[in-house]
Design a protein around this motif. Structure first.
Motif, short mmCIF file in Angstrom:
data_model
loop_
_atom_site.label_atom_id
_atom_site.label_comp_id
_atom_site.label_asym_id
_atom_site.label_seq_id
_atom_site.Cartn_x
_atom_site.Cartn_y
_atom_site.Cartn_z
N THR A 157 -10.51 1.12 -1.64
CA THR A 157 -10.78 0.70 -0.27
C THR A 157 -11.92 1.50 0.33
O THR A 157 -12.79 0.95 1.00
CB THR A 157 -9.51 0.85 0.60
OG1 THR A 157 -8.47 0.08 0.02
CG2 THR A 157 -9.74 0.39 2.01
N ARG A 196 0.50 -9.72 8.87
CA ARG A 196 1.13 -8.42 8.64
C ARG A 196 2.13 -8.44 7.49
O ARG A 196 2.25 -7.47 6.75
CB ARG A 196 1.75 -7.86 9.90
CG ARG A 196 3.04 -8.47 10.33
CD ARG A 196 3.57 -7.77 11.58
NE ARG A 196 4.82 -8.33 11.98
CZ ARG A 196 6.00 -7.97 11.49
NH1 ARG A 196 6.07 -7.04 10.59
NH2 ARG A 196 7.09 -8.55 11.91
N ILE A 218 0.08 -8.18 4.35
CA ILE A 218 -0.54 -6.86 4.23
C ILE A 218 0.52 -5.80 3.92
O ILE A 218 0.23 -4.80 3.27
CB ILE A 218 -1.30 -6.50 5.52
CG1 ILE A 218 -2.43 -7.49 5.75
CG2 ILE A 218 -1.83 -5.09 5.49
CD1 ILE A 218 -3.05 -7.40 7.12
N GLY A 219 1.73 -6.03 4.41
CA GLY A 219 2.81 -5.07 4.20
C GLY A 219 2.80 -3.96 5.24
O GLY A 219 3.10 -2.80 4.93
N ILE A 220 2.47 -4.32 6.47
CA ILE A 220 2.42 -3.33 7.55
C ILE A 220 3.44 -3.73 8.62
O ILE A 220 3.68 -4.90 8.86
CB ILE A 220 0.98 -3.24 8.12
CG1 ILE A 220 0.76 -1.98 8.92
CG2 ILE A 220 0.61 -4.44 8.93
CD1 ILE A 220 0.59 -0.78 8.07
N ALA A 244 0.92 5.06 7.40
CA ALA A 244 1.04 3.70 6.85
C ALA A 244 -0.28 2.95 6.98
O ALA A 244 -0.68 2.23 6.07
CB ALA A 244 2.16 2.94 7.55
N GLU A 296 -2.54 4.33 4.29
CA GLU A 296 -2.12 3.89 2.96
C GLU A 296 -2.49 2.42 2.68
O GLU A 296 -2.77 2.06 1.54
CB GLU A 296 -0.63 4.12 2.77
CG GLU A 296 -0.30 5.59 2.62
CD GLU A 296 1.19 5.86 2.55
OE1 GLU A 296 1.97 4.89 2.37
OE2 GLU A 296 1.58 7.02 2.70
N THR A 297 -2.48 1.59 3.72
CA THR A 297 -2.85 0.19 3.52
C THR A 297 -4.36 -0.01 3.55
O THR A 297 -4.84 -1.10 3.27
CB THR A 297 -2.22 -0.72 4.59
OG1 THR A 297 -2.62 -0.27 5.88
CG2 THR A 297 -0.72 -0.75 4.47
#
Length: 135
Positions: A23, A49, A52-54, A107, A110-111
């Motif tokens: 990233t 979201r 994305i996993g947030i 978080a 990390e994303t």
């Protein structure tokens, strides 16, 4: 192996994952003239979201961070840097507790939605641009 780019580890002395490294590499290749409306981007992130996993609370923190960015258009020319204190960030995140705020910032890092750059001793800092006339 690339040279000249220093990739940063996230705060809290965590290890740098391959996803975070990728990233950061992609972010360094962004066209400096490109821009996007920060609120349209935020709405799109809210809609996606789950993909994305947030969490929604992490999006509250991202929203608070975006309010510190003065322009509506996010662009490399604008600097893309905000450095609010945790107290001010907590206030704009509707009074979120400090530990919760740190967890959701982590978080977001990390994303790959945000990068966090700390000084070697773990404290945040602002980097001032050097101008040609400064001495």
């Amino acid at each position: 192996m690339q040279s000249g780019n220093a990739f940063t580890t996230p705060f809290g002395r965590r290890s740098l994952s391959l996803g975070m490294l990728a990233t950061q590499a992609q972010a360094s290749d962004v066209d400096p003239q490109a821009s996007v409306d920060k609120w349209k981007l935020f709405r799109s992130l809210c809609e996606a979201r789950a993909l994305i996993g947030i969490s929604d609370r992490a999006l509250v923190v991202l929203n608070a961070l975006l309010t510190f960015y003065p322009q509506n258009a996010l662009s490399e020319a604008g600097g893309l840097v905000v450095f609010p204190s945790n107290v001010q960030l907590s206030l704009r995140a509707h009074g979120m507790a400090p530990a919760t705020l740190r967890r959701h910032l982590s978080a977001l890092v990390e994303t790959g939605l945000i990068f966090r750059k700390d000084s070697p001793n773990g404290k945040r800092y602002a980097r001032k641009a050097r101008t040609a006339g400064a001495g």
